[in-house]
Write a protein that holds these residues in place. Structure first.
Motif, PDB file in Angstrom:
ATOM      1  N   GLU A  52      36.278  48.790  62.938  1.00 58.12           N
ATOM      2  CA  GLU A  52      37.164  47.673  63.269  1.00 58.12           C
ATOM      3  C   GLU A  52      37.190  46.623  62.169  1.00 58.12           C
ATOM      4  OE1 GLU A  52      36.335  45.896  67.008  1.00 58.12           O
ATOM      5  OE2 GLU A  52      36.923  47.664  68.172  1.00 58.12           O
ATOM      6  N   ARG A  53      36.061  46.463  61.493  1.00 52.59           N
ATOM      7  CA  ARG A  53      35.960  45.420  60.478  1.00 52.59           C
ATOM      8  C   ARG A  53      36.271  45.918  59.074  1.00 52.59           C
ATOM      9  NH1 ARG A  53      31.138  41.241  61.448  1.00 52.59           N
ATOM     10  NH2 ARG A  53      32.067  40.611  59.474  1.00 52.59           N
ATOM     11  N   GLY A  54      36.685  47.155  58.953  1.00 50.14           N
ATOM     12  CA  GLY A  54      37.101  47.661  57.655  1.00 50.14           C
ATOM     13  C   GLY A  54      35.975  48.125  56.763  1.00 50.14           C
ATOM     14  N   PHE A  55      34.810  48.408  57.353  1.00 53.42           N
ATOM     15  CA  PHE A  55      33.700  48.958  56.582  1.00 53.42           C
ATOM     16  C   PHE A  55      33.753  50.482  56.624  1.00 53.42           C
ATOM     17  CE2 PHE A  55      32.079  44.723  57.347  1.00 53.42           C
ATOM     18  CZ  PHE A  55      31.310  44.443  56.233  1.00 53.42           C
ATOM     19  N   VAL A  56      33.273  51.103  55.573  1.00 53.19           N
ATOM     20  CA  VAL A  56      33.119  52.556  55.529  1.00 53.19           C
ATOM     21  C   VAL A  56      31.662  52.873  55.229  1.00 53.19           C
ATOM     22  CG1 VAL A  56      35.495  52.973  54.816  1.00 53.19           C
ATOM     23  CG2 VAL A  56      33.726  52.642  53.071  1.00 53.19           C
ATOM     24  N   LYS A  77      32.619  47.490  52.446  1.00 55.66           N
ATOM     25  CA  LYS A  77      34.038  47.354  52.773  1.00 55.66           C
ATOM     26  C   LYS A  77      34.823  48.484  52.111  1.00 55.66           C
ATOM     27  CE  LYS A  77      35.969  44.227  54.523  1.00 55.66           C
ATOM     28  NZ  LYS A  77      36.450  43.992  55.925  1.00 55.66           N
ATOM     29  N   GLY A  78      35.850  48.960  52.833  1.00 57.08           N
ATOM     30  CA  GLY A  78      36.612  50.085  52.319  1.00 57.08           C
ATOM     31  C   GLY A  78      37.321  49.803  51.015  1.00 57.08           C
ATOM     32  N   ASP A  79      37.672  48.537  50.756  1.00 55.78           N
ATOM     33  CA  ASP A  79      38.397  48.180  49.537  1.00 55.78           C
ATOM     34  C   ASP A  79      37.493  47.508  48.506  1.00 55.78           C
ATOM     35  OD1 ASP A  79      37.911  45.829  50.880  1.00 55.78           O
ATOM     36  OD2 ASP A  79      39.992  45.127  50.864  1.00 55.78           O
ATOM     37  N   ARG A  80      36.187  47.683  48.640  1.00 53.71           N
ATOM     38  CA  ARG A  80      35.253  46.991  47.748  1.00 53.71           C
ATOM     39  C   ARG A  80      35.377  47.503  46.319  1.00 53.71           C
ATOM     40  NH1 ARG A  80      29.828  47.684  45.729  1.00 53.71           N
ATOM     41  NH2 ARG A  80      28.772  45.660  45.554  1.00 53.71           N
ATOM     42  N   THR A  81      35.352  46.564  45.364  1.00 54.64           N
ATOM     43  CA  THR A  81      35.276  46.885  43.941  1.00 54.64           C
ATOM     44  C   THR A  81      34.267  45.948  43.299  1.00 54.64           C
ATOM     45  OG1 THR A  81      37.083  45.356  43.411  1.00 54.64           O
ATOM     46  CG2 THR A  81      37.670  47.668  43.839  1.00 54.64           C
ATOM     47  N   ALA A 111      27.371  40.736  54.055  1.00 52.85           N
ATOM     48  CA  ALA A 111      27.910  41.738  53.135  1.00 52.85           C
ATOM     49  C   ALA A 111      29.384  41.480  52.851  1.00 52.85           C
ATOM     50  CB  ALA A 111      27.715  43.135  53.713  1.00 52.85           C
ATOM     51  N   GLU A 112      30.114  41.081  53.892  1.00 52.36           N
ATOM     52  CA  GLU A 112      31.545  40.825  53.708  1.00 52.36           C
ATOM     53  C   GLU A 112      31.780  39.593  52.837  1.00 52.36           C
ATOM     54  OE1 GLU A 112      35.482  41.270  56.435  1.00 52.36           O
ATOM     55  OE2 GLU A 112      33.718  40.419  57.398  1.00 52.36           O
TER      56      GLU A 112
END
Length: 321
Positions: A52-56, A77-81, A111-112
């Motif tokens: 739900e929070r966009g973590f993978v 996070k799924g979009d982390r760079t 973490a977010e």
């Protein structure tokens, strides 16, 4: 006859929540298999919350104690760079129950905020795997994390360890191992209501007997599962029971919190005091009227919100949010 003392009162909101939950009977060794088949605590399913929070997350099989396979999960996070801090997580469960997903939610916000990565370890449980399996599995996971900082996008100056209850004790023991073995450098240790003393001799242990969450008899079951006949003797390592360590110098800064009405209160206060005596930075919070794990069981109580806010403030300072 059990030597009990009058305990500090529970916070009124927490007391009401405890009454609604119907209380928590003392755990016996015979109850462990059934407890493992049930969700460990209240709240949303951790993996559903991650989605739900966009973590993978991804699982990695690594070598644990004695080279046996164990699993760590890497969460981000799924979009982390880019690069950010690392939070190495050791779950709670009294040394006898739980899995690597339990308690991860406590560090998701940090973490977010910080573009961080969480690594959580599936250490093996007592009594099937007695000490030193648990802390050595945790240390093996930390070593793996330290060896893969670049691949994980973790800033080597911002790697911390975090755990609650038994996980807090294992985090403290792992930090001691990292110091003594010149292992991965830890920037800080987050020890939430840590379980760190097997001797069951404090005033708070005697006060919390037959009441609250994780009482004195239950604590004895957990420590006995881990240590067997060694519990309470001189044959217990500092890594299993960090309260036994006589030298706390050279450890990373610590955050320690607990409730005023829980078994672990006195051992946690003593550990913070001895960290200060050793010249180690430590922040200590004893939340008035708190039973063990109160902020998870009654998140809407004012004292629970204050506890979470204080913890998040410390994390932001340590991780550079």
């Amino acid at each position: 006859m059990t030597d009990t003392l009058t305990r500090p009162p529970f916070d009124p909101e927490l007391d009401a929540a405890l009454t609604l939950m119907g209380g928590f009977p003392a755990v016996t060794a015979e109850m462990i298999p059934a407890m493992r088949s049930q969700p460990m605590g209240p709240g949303q399913d951790p993996q559903e919350l991650l989605r739900e929070r966009g973590f993978v997350s991804r699982d990695v099989t690594i070598a644990g104690y004695k080279g046996d396979d164990i699993v760590v999960s890497v969460i981000q996070k799924g979009d982390r760079t880019g690069t950010g801090p690392g939070i190495y997580h050791t779950h709670g469960g009294g040394m006898i129950i739980g899995d690597r997903w339990g308690g991860v939610s406590t560090v998701l916000d940090a973490a977010e905020r910080t573009n961080g990565v969480i690594v959580t370890v599936e250490y093996r449980l007592a009594p099937e795997y007695p000490d030193p399996y648990l802390v050595e599995d945790c240390y093996a996971g930390l070593v793996w994390t330290g060896e893969h900082l670049e691949e994980l996008g973790i800033d080597p100056t911002r790697l911390i360890i975090a755990g609650a209850s038994a996980g807090g004790g294992l985090a403290a023991g792992t930090a001691l191992l990292a110091r003594d073995r010149q292992g991965p450098a830890l920037a800080a240790q987050l020890l939430m209501c840590p379980m760190i003393d097997d001797r069951d001799a404090t005033t708070s242990a005697r006060q919390i007997d037959g009441v609250g969450v994780w009482d004195r008899p239950t604590n004895v079951v957990g420590w006995t599962a881990l240590l067997g006949d060694r519990r309470g003797t001189d044959d217990v390592s500092i890594y299993a029971a960090p309260s036994r360590a006589t030298d706390l110098s050279g450890l990373p800064p610590a955050y320690i919190d607990c409730g005023s009405a829980e078994v672990f209160r006195d051992e946690d206060v003593a550990y913070a005091t001895r960290l200060w005596e050793a010249g180690v930075q430590a922040e200590l919070h004893v939340w008035a009227g708190g039973f063990h794990g109160f902020e998870a069981f009654a998140p809407h109580a004012a004292v629970s919100q204050a506890a979470v806010a204080a913890r998040d403030s410390w994390l932001s300072r340590v991780l550079g949010a």
